[in-house]
Scaffold this active site. Structure first.
Site: not given
Length: 248
Positions: A125, A232
């Site tokens: 994602c 991330c």
């Protein structure tokens, strides 16, 4: 999902980053930003999440040159508070070139059509919604300013003022700042806080993967809670450029 392959810095970028780090050792954050602007000119950008601590670096950058491009990644999963905070800071600081980067609709349609990929694979994602958009947005820039700080996580404990990642130089003006430095600057300059900080969010990312932090917890404990994930991916070598041996 395996972490992206980390590419070794190209010799020129590595030498330049080391030289700049040595030359500006002990310099203030504003001096580091000004030096980077002088060195790279229009080839310099800043990347900002407009998160919990973002106002400090955004304000410093605006004092050096409010025309420095600011790249903001809108993952389409952000808190509405973050989008409103972005608009507030842009107006307050007079930032003239804020560029919003978004996921490629084709990537979303192919890999996350229901918008629920975060439930089963947060790495994938983040890759679609943050890593790839930033890689596209940074094309054409030689260096970029990051807000990372050594105190934020063990993985960031040795961040230099200037570092090489592939063919670019990353500038970390706040590398040696600690929470007290940030608080003092916010008070001194009267900077507006992110509205979620008062609600227990000292580190703010996407809405599905960010939770409040209890007293005594690590400030980043609310990011991807319950997982080993701590980043991330935008601070690893990125796709879209790796064919040429470059990453950010």
């Amino acid at each position: 999902m395996a972490q992206p392959e980390v590419l070794l810095p190209e010799p020129d970028a590595a030498f330049e980053a080391l030289t700049l780090a040595q030359r500006h050792q002990g310099a203030s954050a504003m001096e580091v930003i000004a030096a980077a602007r002088e060195r790279y000119g229009e080839g310099l950008a800043m990347v900002s999440s407009f998160g919990a601590e973002a106002a400090v670096l955004l304000h410093l950058v605006s004092r050096v040159d409010a025309d420095i491009p600011v790249l903001f990644i809108d993952t389409k999963k952000l808190f509405p508070d973050t989008l409103r905070y972005r608009d507030l800071l842009v107006e307050r600081f007079g930032l003239s070139d804020v560029r919003t980067l978004t996921p490629d609709p084709a990537d979303l349609a192919a890999e996350d059509p229901a918008g629920m990929l975060w439930m089963g694979n947060t790495d994938a994602c983040c890759d679609i919604r943050k890593v790839r958009p930033l890689a596209r947005g940074l094309k054409g820039f030689d260096a970029w300013i990051s807000g990372r700080k050594r105190f934020q996580a063990s993985s960031r404990s040795d961040i230099p003022l200037f570092e090489a990642e592939g063919g670019r130089v990353k500038v970390n003006p706040l590398a040696d700042w600690d929470p007290s430095d940030l608080r003092a600057y916010v008070v001194e300059q009267g900077l507006p806080p992110h509205p979620l900080v008062a609600k227990g969010y000292p580190s703010i990312g996407c809405m599905p993967c960010t939770s409040p932090v209890a007293e005594g917890e690590d400030p980043r404990a609310g990011r991807w809670r319950g997982q080993e994930k701590t980043e991330c991916g935008i601070h690893f070598a990125l796709p879209l450029e790796n064919e040429q041996g470059a990453g950010i």
